[in-house]
Design an enzyme around this catalytic site. Structure first.
Site, PDB file in Angstrom:
ATOM      1  CB  CYS A   1     -12.945  11.253   5.227  1.00 27.45           C
ATOM      2  SG  CYS A   1     -13.818   9.691   5.210  1.00 27.45           S
TER       3      CYS A   1
ATOM      4  CG  ASN B   1      -8.590   7.417   8.052  1.00 26.64           C
ATOM      5  OD1 ASN B   1      -8.441   6.619   7.134  1.00 26.64           O
ATOM      6  ND2 ASN B   1      -9.423   8.428   7.988  1.00 26.64           N
TER       7      ASN B   1
ATOM      8  CD  GLU C   1     -14.153   3.046  -1.960  1.00 26.94           C
ATOM      9  OE1 GLU C   1     -14.050   3.393  -0.775  1.00 26.94           O
ATOM     10  OE2 GLU C   1     -13.209   2.588  -2.621  1.00 26.94           O
TER      11      GLU C   1
ATOM     12  CD  GLU D   1     -15.199   7.195  -1.683  1.00 22.24           C
ATOM     13  OE1 GLU D   1     -15.502   8.136  -0.916  1.00 22.24           O
ATOM     14  OE2 GLU D   1     -16.034   6.637  -2.420  1.00 22.24           O
TER      15      GLU D   1
HETATM   16  P1  NAP Z   1      -2.740  10.652   2.106  1.00 18.29           P
HETATM   17  O1  NAP Z   1      -1.525  11.320   2.612  1.00 18.29           O
HETATM   18  O2  NAP Z   1      -3.396  11.215   0.903  1.00 18.29           O
HETATM   19  O3  NAP Z   1      -2.307   9.131   1.836  1.00 18.29           O
HETATM   20  C1  NAP Z   1      -3.232   8.154   1.450  1.00 18.29           C
HETATM   21  C2  NAP Z   1      -2.496   7.027   0.756  1.00 18.29           C
HETATM   22  O4  NAP Z   1      -1.888   7.532  -0.422  1.00 18.29           O
HETATM   23  C3  NAP Z   1      -1.365   6.408   1.569  1.00 18.29           C
HETATM   24  O5  NAP Z   1      -1.290   5.039   1.259  1.00 18.29           O
HETATM   25  C4  NAP Z   1      -0.143   7.136   1.039  1.00 18.29           C
HETATM   26  O6  NAP Z   1       1.052   6.433   1.196  1.00 18.29           O
HETATM   27  C5  NAP Z   1      -0.492   7.235  -0.428  1.00 18.29           C
HETATM   28  N1  NAP Z   1       0.202   8.289  -1.120  1.00 18.29           N
HETATM   29  C6  NAP Z   1       0.596   9.491  -0.664  1.00 18.29           C
HETATM   30  N2  NAP Z   1       1.183  10.192  -1.654  1.00 18.29           N
HETATM   31  C7  NAP Z   1       1.162   9.396  -2.761  1.00 18.29           C
HETATM   32  C8  NAP Z   1       1.615   9.554  -4.094  1.00 18.29           C
HETATM   33  N3  NAP Z   1       2.191  10.677  -4.512  1.00 18.29           N
HETATM   34  N4  NAP Z   1       1.430   8.539  -4.956  1.00 18.29           N
HETATM   35  C9  NAP Z   1       0.835   7.403  -4.563  1.00 18.29           C
HETATM   36  N5  NAP Z   1       0.372   7.200  -3.315  1.00 18.29           N
HETATM   37  C10 NAP Z   1       0.528   8.192  -2.427  1.00 18.29           C
HETATM   38  O7  NAP Z   1      -3.877  10.559   3.193  1.00 18.29           O
HETATM   39  P2  NAP Z   1      -3.781  10.010   4.675  1.00 18.29           P
HETATM   40  O8  NAP Z   1      -3.134  11.063   5.497  1.00 18.29           O
HETATM   41  O9  NAP Z   1      -3.211   8.644   4.708  1.00 18.29           O
HETATM   42  O10 NAP Z   1      -5.325   9.862   5.045  1.00 18.29           O
HETATM   43  C11 NAP Z   1      -6.081  10.904   5.501  1.00 18.29           C
HETATM   44  C12 NAP Z   1      -6.895  11.515   4.373  1.00 18.29           C
HETATM   45  O11 NAP Z   1      -7.729  10.508   3.797  1.00 18.29           O
HETATM   46  C13 NAP Z   1      -7.836  12.585   4.866  1.00 18.29           C
HETATM   47  O12 NAP Z   1      -7.847  13.665   3.977  1.00 18.29           O
HETATM   48  C14 NAP Z   1      -9.191  11.878   4.877  1.00 18.29           C
HETATM   49  O13 NAP Z   1     -10.285  12.739   4.780  1.00 18.29           O
HETATM   50  C15 NAP Z   1      -9.060  10.975   3.705  1.00 18.29           C
HETATM   51  N6  NAP Z   1     -10.005   9.853   3.784  1.00 18.29           N
HETATM   52  C16 NAP Z   1     -11.072   9.851   2.951  1.00 18.29           C
HETATM   53  C17 NAP Z   1     -11.998   8.820   3.027  1.00 18.29           C
HETATM   54  C18 NAP Z   1     -13.187   8.804   2.120  1.00 18.29           C
HETATM   55  O14 NAP Z   1     -13.800   7.754   2.031  1.00 18.29           O
HETATM   56  N7  NAP Z   1     -13.544   9.888   1.449  1.00 18.29           N
HETATM   57  C19 NAP Z   1     -11.830   7.799   3.963  1.00 18.29           C
HETATM   58  C20 NAP Z   1     -10.720   7.836   4.812  1.00 18.29           C
HETATM   59  C21 NAP Z   1      -9.812   8.877   4.700  1.00 18.29           C
HETATM   60  P3  NAP Z   1       2.043   6.758   2.424  1.00 18.29           P
HETATM   61  O15 NAP Z   1       1.346   6.318   3.621  1.00 18.29           O
HETATM   62  O16 NAP Z   1       3.248   5.979   2.138  1.00 18.29           O
HETATM   63  O17 NAP Z   1       2.282   8.240   2.385  1.00 18.29           O
END
Ligand code: NAP
Length: 494
Positions: free
Chosen positions: A300, A167, A474, A266
């Site tokens: 997020c 995102n 962070e 995060e």
């Molecule tokens: P996600 O599905 O958890 O994926 C995040 C990252 O993790 C991607 O690079 C993904 O790779 C990788 N990943 C997924 N499964 C994995 C596994 N089993 N082992 C290792 N890596 C793995 O999240 P997203 O859909 O990309 O992002 C949205 C989420 O991020 C939301 O919940 C949002 O709230 C959160 N977020 C939090 C913050 C914060 O600062 N707190 C900031 C931004 C976003 P792939 O793309 O290859 O699946």
């Protein structure tokens, strides 16, 4: 570029020709094993933009070995040298901002103006951590009982694994890579499969800025689990910094337990946005739009539950609806667009299901709520009112342009409602009563609070959540600590 419209057909082609699409390992651009690739898709058309290297577990291992091999020499570089590299990269990000914004908009969908904003924000992490690098401190102290001295030193944690979401593809990368470099840690970065191009372009900028070979390595892959789990369990990495969903964060925390890695997490949010009856209504409406619509709601920090005092909810709903329904929706590259597509069809289906569920449970649609037909993963700005506690969206991240309004009667009730969630990333409170503002800010269980402001992100402030929204911070002065170990050296005085 500002808001002027590029000729995307030719400019995009030129940008792609320059954009790295291979793995970056040990200071070299390399193909994945057997030349494997996966497609990067433009969410505004659903069509493939280009193909990038699809790393295998062996490619991942090579990247981590390169990081581990470079750790000792990188840790020995002077902090001034590392700070200077970060500042050169800061300048290069600004020099290339037009190309980088276009690349980001094409792979992720956000409007060009927002992509510009994200790159400027991402660059600020480099400037911030360039400052922190040269201020890594230590201590010297007499033991309370006398007869000994304590020397306290900070050292880099060691090789890090950095996993980022789609995102904010540039800012989430610099928020991790910046402090890792500042602290003297080498790393392997894994960007999200949907948005690898921004990170690859940034790492090329680091190369150009003079970062030593092996200090940062990048693996792009369509098999996140298959590539990352062996690295987490390898014993070569000392830390994992992850930004993404709480669901994946829990899995990674379990994997990290194996070799007791340091972790920064995060994770997801479910931000309450509270508007008291004494708030400035115009400011609250604008704040709600900022908190809700940044990145099409795919943040997020997005306002996920909007609680409005029952005396003003009708007026607030009218004003919000008027502004939300006027936001132009379209391809992020087109002039004047404020709302781009969602990242993919699954994301759009989830938003539409959450809206249908809320409506079925009694919510009313004030605007939007209908999935358009045609190319791309668009969803209209939507306002719902009278959303009940039982709606799924009260518990789940919407991650789309949907503003759910719920009335409340008093402060005690709304604070309890706001805290009734497993998440605790950020909250927003609008009131002109100072005492109430401070009472609520202290009672609310989130790592960050926006008081009369709809955006809290700032590289100089500590960003992070409590409860199941994460571990660690962070940015801010604490951001570099996540990449440093504290070593205590006891000295016996004769
Ligand atoms: P996600 O599905 O958890 O994926 C995040 C990252 O993790 C991607 O690079 C993904 O790779 C990788 N990943 C997924 N499964 C994995 C596994 N089993 N082992 C290792 N890596 C793995 O999240 P997203 O859909 O990309 O992002 C949205 C989420 O991020 C939301 O919940 C949002 O709230 C959160 N977020 C939090 C913050 C914060 O600062 N707190 C900031 C931004 C976003 P792939 O793309 O290859 O699946």
């Amino acid at each position: 570029m500002g808001t002027s419209q590029p000729d995307t057909s030719t400019t995009a082609q030129a940008v792609f020709e320059r954009a790295p699409q291979q793995l970056y390992v040990g200071g070299r651009w390399v193909d994945a094993e057997r030349g494997a690739t996966f497609d990067v898709v433009d969410p505004s058309t659903g069509e493939a933009l280009c193909a990038v290297a699809d790393a295998s577990p062996a490619d991942g291992r090579a990247a981590l070995e390169a990081a581990a091999a470079a750790q000792a020499s990188f840790a020995a570089t002077s902090s001034r040298e590392r700070a200077d590299t970060l500042m050169r990269a800061f300048d290069l990000l600004h020099d290339r901002i037009d190309d980088l914004a276009l690349l980001m908009t094409l792979e992720m969908g956000k409007p060009l103006a927002e992509a510009h904003g994200e790159i400027a924000y991402a660059a600020e992490f480099l400037r911030h951590f360039a400052g922190e690098a040269v201020r890594i401190d230590g201590g010297y102290q007499a033991a309370p009982a006398g007869g000994a001295r304590f020397l306290v030193a900070k050292q880099p944690v060691g090789p890090c694994l950095l996993i980022t979401p789609w995102n904010f593809p540039m800012a989430m990368a610099t928020r991790k890579i910046g402090p890792a470099i500042a602290a003297g840690c080498t790393s392997v970065v894994k960007p999200a499969q949907q948005t690898p191009l921004s990170t690859l372009a940034f790492v090329d900028i680091l190369r150009e800025a003079g970062l030593p070979a092996g200090a940062v390595n990048v693996v792009t892959t369509a098999d996140a689990t298959g590539v990352m789990e062996p690295l987490i369990r390898s014993g070569l990495a000392r830390k994992l910094s992850f930004t993404g969903s709480t669901k994946v964060g829990r899995i990674l925390l379990e994997q990290c337990a194996d070799k007791v890695l340091r972790t920064s997490m995060e994770l997801g949010g479910n931000a309450p946005f509270i508007v008291f009856e004494d708030a400035d209504l115009d400011e609250a409406v604008d704040g709600a739009i900022a908190a809700k619509m940044r990145n099409m709601g795919e943040a997020c920090t997005a306002a996920n539950r909007i609680y409005v005092h029952q005396e003003i909810i009708e007026e607030f709903g009218d004003r919000l609806t008027e502004k939300m329904s006027a936001l132009p929706v379209g391809r992020g590259v087109d002039d004047g667009v404020r709302v781009g597509p969602l990242i993919d069809e699954a994301a759009r289906r989830k938003v539409s299901e959450l809206v249908a569920d809320a409506v079925q449970q009694g919510a009313r649609v004030l605007t939007g709520g209908v999935t358009p037909t045609g190319q791309g993963y668009f969803y209209p700005p939507t306002v719902l009112t009278d959303v009940p506690r039982s709606a799924r969206m009260a518990d789940e991240e919407i991650f789309g342009p949907v503003a759910p309004l719920t009335p409340f009667k008093d402060e005690t009730e709304v604070v309890a409602a706001a805290n009734d969630t497993e998440f605790g990333l950020v909250s927003y409170v609008y009131t002109n009563d100072l005492r109430r503002a401070l009472r609520v800010a202290e009672a609310i269980e989130t790592g960050m609070v926006g008081l009369n402001q709809g955006v809290v992100s700032n590289p100089a402030a500590p960003f992070g959540g409590v409860k199941q929204s994460g571990l660690g911070r962070e940015g801010g002065p604490t951001g570099i600590e996540e990449f440093l170990e504290t070593k205590y050296i006891g000295i016996a005085l004769a």
